[in-house]
Write a protein that holds these residues in place. Structure first.
Motif, PDB file in Angstrom:
ATOM      1  N   LEU A 645      23.652  38.397  20.160  1.00 15.03           N
ATOM      2  CA  LEU A 645      22.650  37.502  19.592  1.00 15.03           C
ATOM      3  C   LEU A 645      21.713  36.998  20.679  1.00 15.03           C
ATOM      4  CD1 LEU A 645      24.883  35.258  17.310  1.00 15.03           C
ATOM      5  CD2 LEU A 645      23.377  37.121  16.581  1.00 15.03           C
ATOM      6  N   LYS A 646      20.429  36.899  20.341  1.00 22.77           N
ATOM      7  CA  LYS A 646      19.500  36.214  21.244  1.00 22.77           C
ATOM      8  C   LYS A 646      19.745  34.717  21.072  1.00 22.77           C
ATOM      9  CE  LYS A 646      15.942  39.705  20.763  1.00 22.77           C
ATOM     10  NZ  LYS A 646      15.178  40.097  19.602  1.00 22.77           N
ATOM     11  N   GLU A 647      19.201  33.954  22.001  1.00 22.58           N
ATOM     12  CA  GLU A 647      19.440  32.501  21.997  1.00 22.58           C
ATOM     13  C   GLU A 647      19.113  31.846  20.652  1.00 22.58           C
ATOM     14  OE1 GLU A 647      18.918  29.244  25.283  1.00 22.58           O
ATOM     15  OE2 GLU A 647      20.260  30.915  25.245  1.00 22.58           O
ATOM     16  N   ASN A 648      18.026  32.313  19.999  1.00 25.36           N
ATOM     17  CA  ASN A 648      17.582  31.642  18.759  1.00 25.36           C
ATOM     18  C   ASN A 648      18.124  32.328  17.498  1.00 25.36           C
ATOM     19  OD1 ASN A 648      16.119  33.996  18.955  1.00 25.36           O
ATOM     20  ND2 ASN A 648      14.258  33.128  18.073  1.00 25.36           N
ATOM     21  N   GLU A 649      19.066  33.244  17.678  1.00 24.35           N
ATOM     22  CA  GLU A 649      19.580  33.967  16.511  1.00 24.35           C
ATOM     23  C   GLU A 649      20.960  33.442  16.081  1.00 24.35           C
ATOM     24  OE1 GLU A 649      17.523  38.381  16.808  1.00 24.35           O
ATOM     25  OE2 GLU A 649      19.443  38.061  17.804  1.00 24.35           O
ATOM     26  N   PHE A 650      21.264  33.650  14.821  1.00 25.54           N
ATOM     27  CA  PHE A 650      22.544  33.225  14.255  1.00 25.54           C
ATOM     28  C   PHE A 650      23.112  34.356  13.401  1.00 25.54           C
ATOM     29  CE2 PHE A 650      19.847  29.602  14.863  1.00 25.54           C
ATOM     30  CZ  PHE A 650      20.685  28.636  15.411  1.00 25.54           C
ATOM     31  N   VAL A 651      24.442  34.349  13.275  1.00 34.96           N
ATOM     32  CA  VAL A 651      25.050  35.250  12.288  1.00 34.96           C
ATOM     33  C   VAL A 651      25.248  34.432  11.023  1.00 34.96           C
ATOM     34  CG1 VAL A 651      26.951  36.810  11.750  1.00 34.96           C
ATOM     35  CG2 VAL A 651      26.377  36.359  14.112  1.00 34.96           C
ATOM     36  N   LEU A 652      24.825  34.999   9.922  1.00 34.76           N
ATOM     37  CA  LEU A 652      24.969  34.331   8.623  1.00 34.76           C
ATOM     38  C   LEU A 652      25.971  35.099   7.777  1.00 34.76           C
ATOM     39  CD1 LEU A 652      23.690  32.342   6.382  1.00 34.76           C
ATOM     40  CD2 LEU A 652      22.365  34.334   5.737  1.00 34.76           C
ATOM     41  N   MET A 653      26.857  34.366   7.105  1.00 39.52           N
ATOM     42  CA  MET A 653      27.703  35.032   6.119  1.00 39.52           C
ATOM     43  C   MET A 653      27.449  34.391   4.756  1.00 39.52           C
ATOM     44  SD  MET A 653      31.533  33.633   6.885  1.00 39.52           S
ATOM     45  CE  MET A 653      31.938  31.906   6.943  1.00 39.52           C
ATOM     46  N   THR A 654      27.513  35.178   3.700  1.00 43.10           N
ATOM     47  CA  THR A 654      27.353  34.607   2.365  1.00 43.10           C
ATOM     48  C   THR A 654      28.726  34.190   1.848  1.00 43.10           C
ATOM     49  OG1 THR A 654      27.535  36.753   1.274  1.00 43.10           O
ATOM     50  CG2 THR A 654      25.332  36.029   1.842  1.00 43.10           C
ATOM     51  N   ILE A 655      28.771  33.050   1.183  1.00 48.61           N
ATOM     52  CA  ILE A 655      30.031  32.538   0.635  1.00 48.61           C
ATOM     53  C   ILE A 655      29.782  32.070  -0.798  1.00 48.61           C
ATOM     54  CG2 ILE A 655      31.044  31.852   2.848  1.00 48.61           C
ATOM     55  CD1 ILE A 655      30.002  29.026   2.376  1.00 48.61           C
ATOM     56  N   ARG A 656      30.863  31.713  -1.497  1.00 44.35           N
ATOM     57  CA  ARG A 656      30.704  31.220  -2.868  1.00 44.35           C
ATOM     58  C   ARG A 656      31.088  29.746  -2.933  1.00 44.35           C
ATOM     59  NH1 ARG A 656      33.312  36.346  -6.061  1.00 44.35           N
ATOM     60  NH2 ARG A 656      35.150  35.871  -4.849  1.00 44.35           N
ATOM     61  N   THR A 657      30.516  29.034  -3.884  1.00 42.64           N
ATOM     62  CA  THR A 657      30.916  27.639  -4.068  1.00 42.64           C
ATOM     63  C   THR A 657      32.178  27.607  -4.923  1.00 42.64           C
ATOM     64  OG1 THR A 657      29.868  27.193  -6.191  1.00 42.64           O
ATOM     65  CG2 THR A 657      28.470  27.005  -4.247  1.00 42.64           C
ATOM     66  N   HIS A 658      32.761  26.430  -5.021  1.00 37.41           N
ATOM     67  CA  HIS A 658      33.937  26.299  -5.874  1.00 37.41           C
ATOM     68  C   HIS A 658      33.560  26.310  -7.354  1.00 37.41           C
ATOM     69  CE1 HIS A 658      38.109  25.636  -6.512  1.00 37.41           C
ATOM     70  NE2 HIS A 658      37.873  24.606  -7.297  1.00 37.41           N
ATOM     71  N   ASP A 659      32.262  26.265  -7.634  1.00 40.22           N
ATOM     72  CA  ASP A 659      31.796  26.215  -9.020  1.00 40.22           C
ATOM     73  C   ASP A 659      31.142  27.527  -9.436  1.00 40.22           C
ATOM     74  OD1 ASP A 659      32.482  23.999 -10.378  1.00 40.22           O
ATOM     75  OD2 ASP A 659      30.611  22.913 -10.106  1.00 40.22           O
ATOM     76  N   GLN A 660      31.600  28.635  -8.890  1.00 40.95           N
ATOM     77  CA  GLN A 660      31.015  29.905  -9.301  1.00 40.95           C
ATOM     78  C   GLN A 660      32.075  30.987  -9.214  1.00 40.95           C
ATOM     79  OE1 GLN A 660      28.427  30.434  -5.456  1.00 40.95           O
ATOM     80  NE2 GLN A 660      28.438  32.442  -6.417  1.00 40.95           N
ATOM     81  N   TYR A 661      31.842  32.062  -9.939  1.00 43.30           N
ATOM     82  CA  TYR A 661      32.689  33.230  -9.768  1.00 43.30           C
ATOM     83  C   TYR A 661      31.778  34.447  -9.708  1.00 43.30           C
ATOM     84  CZ  TYR A 661      36.486  36.231  -9.409  1.00 43.30           C
ATOM     85  OH  TYR A 661      37.335  37.161  -8.872  1.00 43.30           O
ATOM     86  N   ASN A 662      31.808  35.156  -8.613  1.00 42.10           N
ATOM     87  CA  ASN A 662      30.844  36.220  -8.364  1.00 42.10           C
ATOM     88  C   ASN A 662      29.440  35.691  -8.640  1.00 42.10           C
ATOM     89  OD1 ASN A 662      32.911  37.839  -7.585  1.00 42.10           O
ATOM     90  ND2 ASN A 662      33.150  38.859  -9.538  1.00 42.10           N
ATOM     91  N   THR A 663      28.707  36.348  -9.569  1.00 41.43           N
ATOM     92  CA  THR A 663      27.333  35.888  -9.790  1.00 41.43           C
ATOM     93  C   THR A 663      27.251  34.805 -10.861  1.00 41.43           C
ATOM     94  OG1 THR A 663      27.080  37.687 -11.364  1.00 41.43           O
ATOM     95  CG2 THR A 663      26.271  38.082  -9.131  1.00 41.43           C
TER      96      THR A 663
END
Ligand code: SF4
Length: 763
Positions: A645-663
């Motif tokens: 990663l460059k200094e200004n970069e981040f790794v992002l992961m997608t997650i789910r809330t407790h109030d959803q299932y898949n889409t």
């Protein structure tokens, strides 16, 4: 005749609020939430009726995740979790999407609603058609709907110009008929949601252990000395797994959790079936928590493996199971030689975990004989996902922790029948052995050329090489990566068709023509010519069992999924070697054919009527690795990830809330992370926020530049959170717009939704 609609957009977001992150998961609050959801959607009396049948042996299978039900004892009235109750409430909702609804709301207008608002509009009551150039869906008869689809499919230059997607809710019977129809039509274009989730597990496990499924049963959790949970949030995504973990602890087991976020469900839990436990501090689950950086798992496993080797060298026979290794495995020397190439000192920074913590976990691993390793999307959706899972297998092989009680692999599947659909032949590259048997059973020649998976399908539609999209369930455009690209792919089609229970975004991002075919839900009675039918499903641990809907369908115009496939086949196929009417008249006829084609399903009709169903053969569970290329369980050589990663970069992961299932978005709160009433948030490390000059609730845009294409997700609120430095997390599907279509896992071609490189700028 147009029917009344009572569907209105539900309440809008009113602004973010925060709540204290709870100390424990489940407990009384989960029960309260379940009751409140079901009462709101269907009313208390019907709600109790539905819940009393959910996951019971004579009832219907939860349309939520694929976590198994207990083989024997089941709790009356409570064999489900909060999310299972929410899934049922969604399906049985009182709200209706009728022809009048579509007459009142144009596609353009509906497209401005949020996914939550769209989902809350209710159950679709009639087949609907959007002719080319029209603004609103209009009612159509089933016969005409099938005729339009048949004509469109037959006008293609090649069957390979059609895509036939499956989501994981489809029953075994419907899936088997569907793949049969598709192959009789002449293509293997059978992408499924598994391409986006556990494809990496299947690839890694097939190669190393000879079966693409996990090896443990639910009972193994009662016998494991140690359970390692990696890249998984069961408190939200497979809540009843917490019961299995709780039982494991009661029996003296230990738990190591490896995850970038300290998810509440893995830390502490209150058994909802035991009111005496609702008060008090709950049961601690995790003994050692390793807060690994996103995709630092191979580096972490390598350190653990090196420490194990060190100890074994110091005290021979204290760590490895030499009998197992000698008799059952292949490739240990190459694996050990490769391990020497890595230094612990260099690996530690890649994990973000202090070495002392890793040593603590390794000591636990060394001291235990029966180990289960569970994982989910936190491992499967990275570029090196297949390598990560192979490294998991290496650890189990060294310990001889496979093919015996209380030990083995446990990839935890998402949608309720996603594993069963694969077993039934929903895959773009089924083996010749399967296809040969299918051909013999139905007297035809199925195509042998491999078809498109999800990513290839999107690219084919985008490039106009595929022109018809048919979705058996699911919400394709919301589930898939690179939202803008995928939306264009669907819009490029001549026709898009969706078999659905409820309205979703994919009905609104459509081809030139579009159809919605409404089907029965899991909880609803399925009556065919020979009487009431049941269907069957396979859970995450390879057990096949019945699912029997008991409730009146919400509309007389619904068809079952098998009946829809039969209608489609009769309207499309010219040469018929299948008596489709006979198959639908009695689903036993479908199961008899499955028994002829798929190993393990012999006497299907008899076995599925047994008490709680039957387990499919599983060579790894039986300590037999003959199906691999070497005839043994294979050690493998795997590399850690190389995210720079460059200094200004981040790794992002997608997650789910407790109030959803898949889409499916059930509500707007993420109770277990303390964020209420807002979904466009980005979780960030406090030090990163300071460095970037960001404060809590600053509004930011997230930017991905993979392949020099700029992808932007606008307007996310910054939320400080306990997450490793330069790691961030946001909710799916809102962040899918950032997942590049070409960023996929090696071998499995799964989109890398857990490793997205972004920069962040103030909106
Ligand atoms: S754990 Fe999964 S299958 Fe079980 S009730 Fe909950 S959502 Fe349904």
């Amino acid at each position: 005749m147009a029917k009344k609609t009572n569907a209105q957009p539900p309440e809008k977001l009113t602004g973010i609020e925060f709540a204290e992150v709870p100390h424990s998961a489940v407990g009384f609050k989960a029960i309260k939430q379940s009751v409140s959801h079901i009462t709101k959607e269907v009313g208390l009396i019907k709600g109790i009726g539905l819940l009393s049948k959910l996951n019971q042996k004579d009832g219907f299978d939860c349309p939520g995740c694929a976590w198994p039900d207990p083989d024997e004892k089941r709790a009356f009235l409570a064999e489900y979790c909060e999310n299972g109750a929410k899934a049922v409430a969604e399906e049985a909702t009182k709200n209706r999407v009728s022809p009048l609804f579509f007459a009142s709301h144009s596609v353009e207008e509906l497209s401005t609603w949020s996914d939550y608002e769209i989902g809350k509009s209710g159950r679709i009551t009639n087949p609907m058609y959007l002719p080319e150039g029209e603004t609103n869906y209009e009612e159509i008869s089933w016969d005409n709907a099938f005729k339009i689809i048949g004509e469109e499919l037959n006008s293609l230059n090649s069957p390979d110009e059609a895509i036939f997607y499956t989501s994981g809710r489809t029953s075994n019977e419907a899936a088997f008929l569907y793949q049969l129809f598709v192959r009789q039509f002449g293509t293997n274009n059978l992408p499924d949601c598994s391409n986006m989730c556990h494809e990496s597990s299947g690839a890694a496990l097939s190669e190393t252990l000879g079966i693409g499924k996990g090896s443990v049963t639910l009972d193994d959790f009662n016998h494991a000395d140690l359970v390692i949970v990696m890249g998984q949030n069961p408190g939200t995504n497979h809540p009843r797994m917490l019961t299995a973990l709780g039982e494991n602890k009661k029996n003296g087991g230990k738990i190591i959790t490896i995850n970038p976020l300290p998810e509440v469900g893995l830390m502490n839990y209150k058994d909802p079936q035991n009111p005496l436990k609702w008060i008090g501090s709950g049961q601690d689950l995790t003994d050692v928590f390793l807060q690994v950086k996103i995709n630092g798992d191979v580096a972490l496993l390598k350190i653990i493996l090196k420490l194990m080797v060190e100890k074994e060298n110091q005290e021979p026979n204290s760590v490895f199971d030499h009998d197992f290794i000698n008799q059952k495995t292949h490739g240990i020397q190459d694996f050990l030689d490769d391990l020497k190439n890595y230094s612990i000192k260099e690996l530690v920074p890649q994990t973000g975990i202090p070495l002392s913590k890793i040593i603590e976990a390794t000591d636990l691993i060394i001291s235990k004989k029966n180990i289960i390793i569970c994982w989910a999307m936190g491992l499967t959706q990275h570029k090196n996902a297949v390598e990560t899972i192979r490294e998991v297998v290496n650890l189990l092989l060294l310990k001889g922790s496979i093919g015996k009680k209380g030990a083995g692999t446990c990839p935890v599947r998402g949608h309720s029948n996603v594993q069963g659909d694969r077993t039934m032949g929903i895959w773009e590259k089924m083996s010749d052995e399967f296809l040969d048997k299918l051909d013999t059973a139905f007297n035809f020649k199925s195509p042998r050329k491999h078809g498109f998976d999800v990513v290839n399908s999107i690219e084919a539609m985008h490039n106009k090489k595929a022109k018809v999209f048919f979705g058996m369930g699911g919400n394709f455009v919301s589930a898939t990566p690179d939202t803008e690209y995928s939306a264009t792919a669907l819009r490029n089609c001549n026709m898009t068709v969706h078999v659905s229970t409820k309205l979703n975004r994919s009905h609104l991002i459509h081809g030139k023509k579009a159809l919605i075919l409404p089907c029965l839900g899991r909880s609803e009675k399925d009556v065919q010519e020979s009487g009431e039918q049941f269907v069957s499903v396979e859970n995450s641990m390879g057990k096949v069992h019945q699912s029997h809907g008991d409730f009146q369908p919400i509309s007389e115009e619904l068809l079952s999924e098998p009946a829809i496939v039969a209608g489609l086949a009769k309207a499309t196929l010219k040469n018929r070697s299948v008596n489709w009417d006979e198959m639908i008249a009695n689903y036993d006829n479908i199961r008899d054919k499955i028994a002829q084609v798929i190993p393990g399903f012999e006497n299907y009709n008899q076995k599925v009527r047994q008490d709680a169903g039957f387990y499919l053969p599983n060579n790894a569970r039986e300590n037999n690795f003959e199906p691999t290329k070497t005839g043994k369980a294979n050690f493998s050589i795997n590399k850690p990830s190389e995210i720079k990663l460059k200094e200004n970069e981040f790794v992002l992961m997608t997650i789910r809330t407790h109030d959803q299932y898949n889409t499916t978005i059930y509500g707007l709160n993420d109770r277990y992370r303390g964020v209420l009433n807002e979904r466009r948030v980005i979780f960030m490390n406090v030090d990163d926020m300071k460095k970037a000059g960001l404060k809590k609730l600053d509004k930011v845009d997230l930017i991905n530049n993979f392949d020099n294409i700029k992808r932007v997700a606008n307007g996310f609120l910054v939320v400080p959170y306990n997450i490793p430095k330069q790691n961030t997390a946001t909710y799916f599907p809102e962040a899918n717009v950032l997942v590049p279509i070409k960023s996929v896992a090696d071998i499995s071609n799964t989109p890398t939704s857990k490793t997205i490189i972004i920069t962040i700028q103030k909106s």
